[in-house]
Scaffold this motif. Structure first.
Motif, mmCIF file in Angstrom:
data_model
loop_
_atom_site.group_PDB
_atom_site.id
_atom_site.type_symbol
_atom_site.label_atom_id
_atom_site.label_comp_id
_atom_site.label_asym_id
_atom_site.label_seq_id
_atom_site.Cartn_x
_atom_site.Cartn_y
_atom_site.Cartn_z
ATOM 1 N N GLU A 317 0.503 -0.835 -0.383
ATOM 2 C CA GLU A 317 0.307 -0.198 0.147
ATOM 3 C C GLU A 317 1.178 1.314 -0.036
ATOM 4 O O GLU A 317 0.905 2.276 0.517
ATOM 5 N N MET A 318 1.681 0.774 -0.871
ATOM 6 C CA MET A 318 2.571 2.390 -1.487
ATOM 7 C C MET A 318 2.287 3.397 -1.621
ATOM 8 O O MET A 318 2.305 4.776 -2.111
ATOM 9 N N PHE A 319 1.229 3.253 -3.050
ATOM 10 C CA PHE A 319 0.957 3.397 -3.844
ATOM 11 C C PHE A 319 -0.049 2.653 -5.114
ATOM 12 O O PHE A 319 -0.864 1.558 -4.372
ATOM 13 N N SER A 320 -1.430 3.627 -5.516
ATOM 14 C CA SER A 320 -2.387 3.566 -5.679
ATOM 15 C C SER A 320 -2.826 4.038 -7.045
ATOM 16 O O SER A 320 -2.399 5.214 -7.474
ATOM 17 N N LEU A 321 -3.611 3.071 -7.315
ATOM 18 C CA LEU A 321 -4.739 3.771 -8.606
ATOM 19 C C LEU A 321 -6.148 3.972 -7.836
ATOM 20 O O LEU A 321 -6.791 3.121 -7.481
ATOM 21 N N VAL A 322 -6.554 5.146 -8.744
ATOM 22 C CA VAL A 322 -7.970 5.785 -7.664
ATOM 23 C C VAL A 322 -9.009 4.845 -9.263
ATOM 24 O O VAL A 322 -8.900 6.513 -10.418
ATOM 25 N N VAL A 323 -10.071 5.178 -8.794
ATOM 26 C CA VAL A 323 -11.277 4.664 -9.704
ATOM 27 C C VAL A 323 -12.532 5.648 -9.241
ATOM 28 O O VAL A 323 -12.663 5.231 -8.215
ATOM 29 N N ALA A 324 -12.306 6.433 -9.958
ATOM 30 C CA ALA A 324 -14.154 8.041 -8.791
ATOM 31 C C ALA A 324 -14.694 7.802 -9.948
ATOM 32 O O ALA A 324 -14.603 8.275 -11.447
ATOM 33 N N ARG A 325 -16.269 8.607 -9.741
ATOM 34 C CA ARG A 325 -17.259 7.858 -10.741
ATOM 35 C C ARG A 325 -18.311 8.605 -9.857
ATOM 36 O O ARG A 325 -18.100 9.193 -8.660
ATOM 37 N N PRO A 326 -18.955 9.839 -10.866
ATOM 38 C CA PRO A 326 -19.699 11.045 -10.437
ATOM 39 C C PRO A 326 -21.278 10.064 -9.515
ATOM 40 O O PRO A 326 -21.027 8.562 -9.600
#
Length: 326
Positions: A317-326
């Motif tokens: 858990e050093m880095f993350s891809l984040v997917v955000a949606r409305p």
């Protein structure tokens, strides 16, 4: 090129030079003295950063790449985008991890790279058409994402907006808030999605090592911003009088890069003749790179109008891809 390629330019080299000079003058006459991180990439700065991304200490690029390889196709298949908008792709070297699965699924109709460099988007378009001859359309937009995001064309179906490279961390909180709200306006559909690379809070020693590499490449990268000042303002600052400093500010959860003067430095600004005096021990603040907790970043996304957030991280858990949606 095999597909349809268009490029819409919303800023010229002369305009960018004028804007850059104004920004440098504002920064060097403020307290504390600052330079925008964009000047780190002046001329050989881009090559220096490419070298940094290959250093053992610099984990963000390496981990982000591994996450894209592991999760990218699944993210694309979940969003099912008719078009991909990529903010700041440069020559689109990382774009294939998203374009390839979208093309294989037969859903992608258009790729929209948005970058400040016209030469980079042209180079990237040629390379992408060479690798992906089935890519039907590239509609490039040349502009500054602080001023020209509204120039991105209206969506034609479900849209995936990508902002990779942990660049979101270079924006201060008020800048991030404005940026995220502006990006949200590019996403009118509930099935649109925003994909970002986000650097997470971790041990201070790991963070600081990433910005103080043993080979000194980051130091050269930082000093390169003074070469930008010399070139753009026609000054003659002696870069050997400055040293690279990078420390993690735990209170603000950010790494700060500075150039510390090791002797008094005095130079005149062009046009006005105003004198800039930098005392020995005084610094020029050249970059901030914020590190985030899940809760804090999710709250910022929620404030900007994103209601759904998914995280894809490495085992540590050093880095993350984040997917955000409305």
């Amino acid at each position: 090129m095999t597909g349809l390629f268009t490029v819409t330019v919303h800023t010229s080299a002369d305009e960018e030079r004028f804007s850059a000079v104004q920004e440098i003058v504002r920064g060097l006459t403020s307290e504390p003295k600052t330079l925008s991180p964009k000047f780190l990439y002046h001329e050989e700065g881009s090559d220096l950063f490419d070298e940094i991304t290959r250093l053992e200490e610099y984990y963000p690029t390496r981990i982000e790449r591994s996450l894209l390889e592991r999760f990218g196709a699944g993210i694309v298949h979940d969003v099912w985008p008719h078009e991909i908008v990529e903010l700041g792709p440069g020559n689109s070297a990382k774009s294939g991890t998203l374009l390839s699965p979208a093309l294989q699924a037969g859903v992608l109709k258009r790729y929209i790279p948005f970058d400040i460099s016209e030469s980079a988007v042209r180079e990237g378009a040629q390379a992408l058409f060479d690798v992906y001859p089935d890519l039907g359309e590239i509609a490039a937009v040349v502009g500054d994402f602080e001023r020209h995001l509204s120039a991105i064309p209206s969506p034609e179906g479900t849209r995936l907006v990508a902002f990779l490279g942990s660049t979101i961390g270079n924006l201060h909180p008020d800048e991030r808030s404005r940026f995220l709200k502006e990006v949200r306006r590019l996403m009118p559909r509930t099935d649109d999605a925003l994909l970002m690379g986000v650097d997470l809070v971790k041990e201070t020693s790991i963070i600081e090592a990433a910005y103080n590499d043993a080979k000194g490449v980051t130091a050269l990268f930082n000093l390169n911003s003074l070469k930008a000042v010399n070139d753009l303002l026609d000054t003659n600052i002696d870069t050997s009088l400055f040293r690279h400093c990078a420390l993690f500010d735990t209170g603000h959860s950010r790494i700060e890069m500075h150039l510390e003067a090791e002797a008094d430095v005095v130079f005149a600004l062009p046009g006005s003749g105003d004198i800039v005096r930098i005392r020995a021990g005084e610094t020029i603040w050249t970059e901030s790179s914020y590190k985030f907790t899940r809760d804090d970043f999710a709250a910022e996304l929620n404030d900007a109008g994103f209601g759904s957030v998914r995280w894809f991280t490495d085992p540590d858990e050093m880095f993350s891809l984040v997917v955000a949606r409305p």
